[in-house]
Design a protein around this motif. Structure first.
Motif, PDB file in Angstrom:
ATOM      1  N   ALA A   1     -22.920  -7.292  77.051  1.00 26.41           N
ATOM      2  CA  ALA A   1     -23.046  -8.685  76.649  1.00 26.41           C
ATOM      3  C   ALA A   1     -22.503  -9.563  77.772  1.00 26.41           C
ATOM      4  CB  ALA A   1     -22.271  -8.948  75.362  1.00 26.41           C
ATOM      5  N   ILE A   2     -23.275 -10.568  78.135  1.00 28.10           N
ATOM      6  CA  ILE A   2     -22.889 -11.519  79.181  1.00 28.10           C
ATOM      7  C   ILE A   2     -22.684 -12.867  78.506  1.00 28.10           C
ATOM      8  CG2 ILE A   2     -23.622 -12.676  81.299  1.00 28.10           C
ATOM      9  CD1 ILE A   2     -25.557 -10.199  81.667  1.00 28.10           C
ATOM     10  N   VAL A   3     -21.468 -13.406  78.628  1.00 25.72           N
ATOM     11  CA  VAL A   3     -21.149 -14.689  78.010  1.00 25.72           C
ATOM     12  C   VAL A   3     -20.708 -15.649  79.110  1.00 25.72           C
ATOM     13  CG1 VAL A   3     -19.759 -15.887  76.282  1.00 25.72           C
ATOM     14  CG2 VAL A   3     -20.388 -13.481  75.917  1.00 25.72           C
TER      15      VAL A   3
ATOM     16  N   CYS B   1     -19.783  -3.209  76.423  1.00 24.63           N
ATOM     17  CA  CYS B   1     -18.925  -3.865  77.407  1.00 24.63           C
ATOM     18  C   CYS B   1     -19.255  -5.351  77.382  1.00 24.63           C
ATOM     19  CB  CYS B   1     -19.172  -3.283  78.800  1.00 24.63           C
ATOM     20  SG  CYS B   1     -18.182  -4.031  80.118  1.00 24.63           S
ATOM     21  N   LEU B   2     -18.241  -6.167  77.595  1.00 28.40           N
ATOM     22  CA  LEU B   2     -18.388  -7.611  77.571  1.00 28.40           C
ATOM     23  C   LEU B   2     -18.023  -8.164  78.946  1.00 28.40           C
ATOM     24  CD1 LEU B   2     -18.735 -10.225  75.848  1.00 28.40           C
ATOM     25  CD2 LEU B   2     -16.347  -9.955  75.187  1.00 28.40           C
ATOM     26  N   VAL B   3     -18.932  -8.957  79.524  1.00 27.23           N
ATOM     27  CA  VAL B   3     -18.661  -9.660  80.783  1.00 27.23           C
ATOM     28  C   VAL B   3     -18.667 -11.137  80.427  1.00 27.23           C
ATOM     29  CG1 VAL B   3     -19.452 -10.160  83.122  1.00 27.23           C
ATOM     30  CG2 VAL B   3     -19.771  -7.863  82.170  1.00 27.23           C
ATOM     31  N   SER B   4     -17.517 -11.782  80.582  1.00 31.63           N
ATOM     32  CA  SER B   4     -17.394 -13.152  80.111  1.00 31.63           C
ATOM     33  C   SER B   4     -16.684 -14.050  81.107  1.00 31.63           C
ATOM     34  CB  SER B   4     -16.609 -13.169  78.789  1.00 31.63           C
ATOM     35  OG  SER B   4     -16.387 -14.496  78.360  1.00 31.63           O
ATOM     36  N   ASP B   5     -17.191 -15.275  81.192  1.00 33.09           N
ATOM     37  CA  ASP B   5     -16.480 -16.328  81.906  1.00 33.09           C
ATOM     38  C   ASP B   5     -15.193 -16.601  81.137  1.00 33.09           C
ATOM     39  OD1 ASP B   5     -15.836 -18.431  83.600  1.00 33.09           O
ATOM     40  OD2 ASP B   5     -17.481 -19.717  82.965  1.00 33.09           O
TER      41      ASP B   5
ATOM     42  N   ILE C   1     -13.514  -4.264  72.471  1.00 38.73           N
ATOM     43  CA  ILE C   1     -14.602  -4.125  73.435  1.00 38.73           C
ATOM     44  C   ILE C   1     -14.026  -4.240  74.846  1.00 38.73           C
ATOM     45  CG2 ILE C   1     -16.788  -5.089  74.247  1.00 38.73           C
ATOM     46  CD1 ILE C   1     -17.051  -6.384  71.427  1.00 38.73           C
ATOM     47  N   PRO C   2     -14.251  -3.241  75.692  1.00 38.02           N
ATOM     48  CA  PRO C   2     -13.813  -3.365  77.079  1.00 38.02           C
ATOM     49  C   PRO C   2     -14.418  -4.639  77.685  1.00 38.02           C
ATOM     50  CG  PRO C   2     -14.541  -1.131  76.644  1.00 38.02           C
ATOM     51  CD  PRO C   2     -14.925  -1.962  75.448  1.00 38.02           C
TER      52      PRO C   2
ATOM     53  N   CYS D   1     -16.550  -1.782  87.808  1.00 39.49           N
ATOM     54  CA  CYS D   1     -15.724  -2.169  86.661  1.00 39.49           C
ATOM     55  C   CYS D   1     -16.441  -1.864  85.344  1.00 39.49           C
ATOM     56  CB  CYS D   1     -15.365  -3.652  86.742  1.00 39.49           C
ATOM     57  SG  CYS D   1     -14.174  -4.049  88.038  1.00 39.49           S
ATOM     58  N   ILE D   2     -17.739  -2.078  85.304  1.00 34.67           N
ATOM     59  CA  ILE D   2     -18.506  -1.765  84.097  1.00 34.67           C
ATOM     60  C   ILE D   2     -18.490  -0.268  83.836  1.00 34.67           C
ATOM     61  CG2 ILE D   2     -20.844  -1.708  83.116  1.00 34.67           C
ATOM     62  CD1 ILE D   2     -21.214  -4.531  84.360  1.00 34.67           C
TER      63      ILE D   2
END
Length: 130
Positions: free
Chosen positions: A14-16, A57-61, A83-84, A121-122
């Motif tokens: 998920a990209i936030v 996995c979560l990638v977030s600003d 969630i990592p 990192c992911i």
């Protein structure tokens, strides 16, 4: 062979991020790496979508209008979702303190982030998740 290629189904990342161009660039990078992506323009949109159960996995600003990435992660943890997470930020001073949200917080990377470092990192996050 990486963890993702060993998995039966592609991991969902998920990209936030409130910046359309950042979301698009990250989505393109991650899809080229074999991941399935879901994009959200805000922390509230991610939470409202009830995507927590399917996100690997979560990638977030960190800094976004409304709810910050840190607040989103705190809410996820408070409701039982671990969630990592990889934070990205254009504001180095916005980085959470070292050790915050451990073990969910995998990394905090500056924008623009190095593609190889983000992918590494992911992979680390996915190993943590499984």
């Amino acid at each position: 062979m990486t963890q993702n290629t060993q998995m039966r189904t592609p991991a969902i990342i998920a990209i936030v991020d409130d910046d359309d161009s950042v979301r698009g660039a990250l989505e393109s990078l991650l899809r080229s790496g074999g991941y399935k992506t879901r994009t959200y323009c805000s922390a509230l949109e991610f939470l409202d979508a009830n995507a927590s159960t399917e996100t690997h996995c979560l990638v977030s600003d960190i800094q976004m209008p409304g709810m910050s990435g840190v607040q989103m992660l705190e809410q996820l943890v408070a409701t039982g979702y671990h969630i990592p997470t990889i934070f990205i930020t254009a504001y180095p001073g916005a980085a959470p303190p070292a050790g915050a949200h451990a073990p969910e917080l995998v990394a905090c990377l500056p924008k623009p982030c190095d593609a190889d470092r983000l992918l590494n990192c992911i992979e680390a996050a996915l190993l943590q998740k499984h």
